[in-house]
Motif scaffolding. Structure first.
Motif, PDB file in Angstrom:
ATOM      1  N   GLY A 157       6.482  -3.405   4.525  1.00  0.00           N
ATOM      2  CA  GLY A 157       5.863  -4.708   4.738  1.00  0.00           C
ATOM      3  C   GLY A 157       4.819  -5.019   3.685  1.00  0.00           C
ATOM      4  O   GLY A 157       4.453  -4.181   2.870  1.00  0.00           O
ATOM      5  N   GLY A 158       4.356  -6.233   3.689  1.00  0.00           N
ATOM      6  CA  GLY A 158       3.326  -6.660   2.751  1.00  0.00           C
ATOM      7  C   GLY A 158       3.832  -7.021   1.374  1.00  0.00           C
ATOM      8  O   GLY A 158       3.037  -7.241   0.472  1.00  0.00           O
ATOM      9  N   ARG A 159       5.153  -7.027   1.217  1.00  0.00           N
ATOM     10  CA  ARG A 159       5.775  -7.359  -0.078  1.00  0.00           C
ATOM     11  C   ARG A 159       5.332  -6.416  -1.210  1.00  0.00           C
ATOM     12  O   ARG A 159       5.288  -6.797  -2.364  1.00  0.00           O
ATOM     13  CB  ARG A 159       5.498  -8.814  -0.445  1.00  0.00           C
ATOM     14  N   LEU A 160       4.993  -5.193  -0.862  1.00  0.00           N
ATOM     15  CA  LEU A 160       4.560  -4.202  -1.838  1.00  0.00           C
ATOM     16  C   LEU A 160       5.768  -3.389  -2.281  1.00  0.00           C
ATOM     17  O   LEU A 160       6.447  -2.764  -1.484  1.00  0.00           O
ATOM     18  CB  LEU A 160       3.481  -3.301  -1.244  1.00  0.00           C
ATOM     19  N   GLY A 161       6.033  -3.404  -3.586  1.00  0.00           N
ATOM     20  CA  GLY A 161       7.279  -2.885  -4.115  1.00  0.00           C
ATOM     21  C   GLY A 161       7.383  -1.388  -4.332  1.00  0.00           C
ATOM     22  O   GLY A 161       8.468  -0.894  -4.625  1.00  0.00           O
ATOM     23  N   LEU A 162       6.293  -0.640  -4.225  1.00  0.00           N
ATOM     24  CA  LEU A 162       6.414   0.810  -4.373  1.00  0.00           C
ATOM     25  C   LEU A 162       7.129   1.384  -3.161  1.00  0.00           C
ATOM     26  O   LEU A 162       6.806   1.052  -2.024  1.00  0.00           O
ATOM     27  CB  LEU A 162       5.037   1.463  -4.514  1.00  0.00           C
ATOM     28  N   ARG A 163       8.100   2.249  -3.428  1.00  0.00           N
ATOM     29  CA  ARG A 163       8.886   2.851  -2.343  1.00  0.00           C
ATOM     30  C   ARG A 163       8.841   4.369  -2.453  1.00  0.00           C
ATOM     31  O   ARG A 163       8.634   4.912  -3.515  1.00  0.00           O
ATOM     32  CB  ARG A 163      10.342   2.400  -2.434  1.00  0.00           C
ATOM     33  N   ASN A 164       9.091   4.999  -1.318  1.00  0.00           N
ATOM     34  CA  ASN A 164       9.200   6.462  -1.257  1.00  0.00           C
ATOM     35  C   ASN A 164       8.010   7.144  -1.919  1.00  0.00           C
ATOM     36  O   ASN A 164       8.163   8.085  -2.699  1.00  0.00           O
ATOM     37  CB  ASN A 164      10.511   6.927  -1.902  1.00  0.00           C
ATOM     38  N   VAL A 165       6.838   6.684  -1.595  1.00  0.00           N
ATOM     39  CA  VAL A 165       5.615   7.209  -2.212  1.00  0.00           C
ATOM     40  C   VAL A 165       5.173   8.470  -1.479  1.00  0.00           C
ATOM     41  O   VAL A 165       5.078   8.493  -0.249  1.00  0.00           O
ATOM     42  CB  VAL A 165       4.486   6.158  -2.179  1.00  0.00           C
ATOM     43  N   THR A 166       4.933   9.516  -2.263  1.00  0.00           N
ATOM     44  CA  THR A 166       4.332  10.733  -1.719  1.00  0.00           C
ATOM     45  C   THR A 166       3.155  11.113  -2.605  1.00  0.00           C
ATOM     46  O   THR A 166       3.176  10.915  -3.818  1.00  0.00           O
ATOM     47  CB  THR A 166       5.317  11.920  -1.649  1.00  0.00           C
ATOM     48  N   LEU A 167       2.127  11.629  -1.982  1.00  0.00           N
ATOM     49  CA  LEU A 167       0.962  12.133  -2.681  1.00  0.00           C
ATOM     50  C   LEU A 167       0.754  13.553  -2.196  1.00  0.00           C
ATOM     51  O   LEU A 167       0.549  13.771  -0.994  1.00  0.00           O
ATOM     52  CB  LEU A 167      -0.268  11.268  -2.389  1.00  0.00           C
ATOM     53  N   ASN A 168       0.894  14.500  -3.101  1.00  0.00           N
ATOM     54  CA  ASN A 168       0.807  15.920  -2.752  1.00  0.00           C
ATOM     55  C   ASN A 168       1.784  16.285  -1.637  1.00  0.00           C
ATOM     56  O   ASN A 168       1.437  16.956  -0.677  1.00  0.00           O
ATOM     57  CB  ASN A 168      -0.625  16.305  -2.365  1.00  0.00           C
TER      58      ASN A 168
ATOM     59  N   ASP B   5      10.114 -10.844   2.537  1.00  0.00           N
ATOM     60  CA  ASP B   5       9.559  -9.500   2.368  1.00  0.00           C
ATOM     61  C   ASP B   5      10.693  -8.478   2.418  1.00  0.00           C
ATOM     62  O   ASP B   5      11.320  -8.292   3.451  1.00  0.00           O
ATOM     63  CB  ASP B   5       8.552  -9.213   3.482  1.00  0.00           C
ATOM     64  N   VAL B   6      10.969  -7.839   1.309  1.00  0.00           N
ATOM     65  CA  VAL B   6      12.015  -6.815   1.248  1.00  0.00           C
ATOM     66  C   VAL B   6      11.414  -5.438   0.948  1.00  0.00           C
ATOM     67  O   VAL B   6      12.124  -4.523   0.537  1.00  0.00           O
ATOM     68  CB  VAL B   6      13.101  -7.165   0.197  1.00  0.00           C
ATOM     69  N   SER B   7      10.125  -5.300   1.175  1.00  0.00           N
ATOM     70  CA  SER B   7       9.450  -4.043   0.876  1.00  0.00           C
ATOM     71  C   SER B   7       9.755  -2.992   1.950  1.00  0.00           C
ATOM     72  O   SER B   7      10.251  -3.309   3.032  1.00  0.00           O
ATOM     73  CB  SER B   7       7.940  -4.256   0.774  1.00  0.00           C
ATOM     74  N   GLN B   8       9.468  -1.763   1.648  1.00  0.00           N
ATOM     75  CA  GLN B   8       9.759  -0.663   2.558  1.00  0.00           C
ATOM     76  C   GLN B   8       8.884  -0.691   3.806  1.00  0.00           C
ATOM     77  O   GLN B   8       9.364  -0.425   4.902  1.00  0.00           O
ATOM     78  CB  GLN B   8       9.575   0.678   1.828  1.00  0.00           C
TER      79      GLN B   8
ATOM     80  N   ALA C  63       6.931   8.290  -6.750  1.00  0.00           N
ATOM     81  CA  ALA C  63       7.243   6.954  -6.240  1.00  0.00           C
ATOM     82  C   ALA C  63       8.496   6.414  -6.929  1.00  0.00           C
ATOM     83  O   ALA C  63       8.851   6.849  -8.027  1.00  0.00           O
ATOM     84  CB  ALA C  63       6.076   5.996  -6.479  1.00  0.00           C
ATOM     85  N   ASP C  64       9.126   5.467  -6.268  1.00  0.00           N
ATOM     86  CA  ASP C  64      10.272   4.729  -6.830  1.00  0.00           C
ATOM     87  C   ASP C  64       9.833   3.296  -7.039  1.00  0.00           C
ATOM     88  O   ASP C  64       9.016   2.774  -6.344  1.00  0.00           O
ATOM     89  CB  ASP C  64      11.461   4.728  -5.881  1.00  0.00           C
TER      90      ASP C  64
ATOM     91  N   PHE D  42      -1.360  -1.436  -9.748  1.00  0.00           N
ATOM     92  CA  PHE D  42      -1.797  -2.788 -10.117  1.00  0.00           C
ATOM     93  C   PHE D  42      -0.621  -3.768 -10.076  1.00  0.00           C
ATOM     94  O   PHE D  42      -0.720  -4.856  -9.491  1.00  0.00           O
ATOM     95  CB  PHE D  42      -2.440  -2.784 -11.507  1.00  0.00           C
ATOM     96  N   VAL D  43       0.494  -3.384 -10.699  1.00  0.00           N
ATOM     97  CA  VAL D  43       1.673  -4.253 -10.715  1.00  0.00           C
ATOM     98  C   VAL D  43       2.198  -4.469  -9.298  1.00  0.00           C
ATOM     99  O   VAL D  43       2.602  -5.580  -8.933  1.00  0.00           O
ATOM    100  CB  VAL D  43       2.772  -3.686 -11.646  1.00  0.00           C
ATOM    101  N   CYS D  44       2.167  -3.432  -8.496  1.00  0.00           N
ATOM    102  CA  CYS D  44       2.604  -3.536  -7.104  1.00  0.00           C
ATOM    103  C   CYS D  44       1.785  -4.602  -6.360  1.00  0.00           C
ATOM    104  O   CYS D  44       2.336  -5.476  -5.687  1.00  0.00           O
ATOM    105  CB  CYS D  44       2.470  -2.178  -6.430  1.00  0.00           C
ATOM    106  N   HIS D  45       0.465  -4.537  -6.489  1.00  0.00           N
ATOM    107  CA  HIS D  45      -0.413  -5.511  -5.820  1.00  0.00           C
ATOM    108  C   HIS D  45      -0.236  -6.915  -6.418  1.00  0.00           C
ATOM    109  O   HIS D  45      -0.235  -7.910  -5.679  1.00  0.00           O
ATOM    110  CB  HIS D  45      -1.879  -5.072  -5.907  1.00  0.00           C
TER     111      HIS D  45
END
Length: 148
Positions: free
Chosen positions: A111-122, A106-109, A147-148, A90-93
């Motif tokens: 694009g889209g100015r979304l701040g979550l980085r290094n996201v892995t799911l399973n 835009d300094v996101s990993q 995530a970072d 939510f905060v990311c969006h």
């Protein structure tokens, strides 16, 4: 659920001492408008009574929705950890929308100015986009989110 209701519920379930830690961690995200300090103090009281809380409860108490910095390793099958993950997304969006409206660089990993980085799911890398959502039913999901 008010903080007072949460506290009364936990204090009156002494006969279910074995399960109270789990019950408390499941209900924790439902408690509204209470300071983290007050909630942490209550959790310490229960620990002093020999009631152990699952790790998800401490992850929830340590998270800061107003300043969600740091590294996260969240078990989405735990309601309190799923709540932390939901707040992160939510905060990311939210921050992305604010940055777009302010025309900030835009300094996101990805694009889209979304701040979550290094996201892995399973253990699978995830590219966070505007349409990124957590798997699950809005209460719990399956797997580990990092995530970072």
């Amino acid at each position: 659920l008010s903080y007072a209701q949460f506290q009364v519920l936990l204090s009156r379930t002494h006969e279910f001492r074995r399960d109270i830690g789990h019950v408390g961690s499941v209900l924790l995200p439902a408690v509204q408008q209470v300071s983290r300090t007050l909630m942490s103090t209550t959790m310490i009281k229960f620990q002093n009574m020999g009631i152990r809380l699952p790790s998800g409860a401490s992850a929830y108490l340590r998270s800061s929705p107003a300043n969600p910095t740091g590294r996260y390793s969240l078990d989405l099958s735990e309601p309190s950890q799923y709540a932390v993950a939901t707040r992160l997304v939510f905060v990311c969006h939210w921050e992305s929308a604010v940055a777009k409206a302010a025309r900030l660089p835009d300094v996101s990993q990805h694009g889209g100015r979304l701040g979550l980085r290094n996201v892995t799911l399973n253990r699978n890398k995830q590219v966070v986009t505007d349409s990124f959502t957590l798997p699950g039913d809005g209460y719990v999901g399956e797997g580990m989110l990092h995530a970072d």
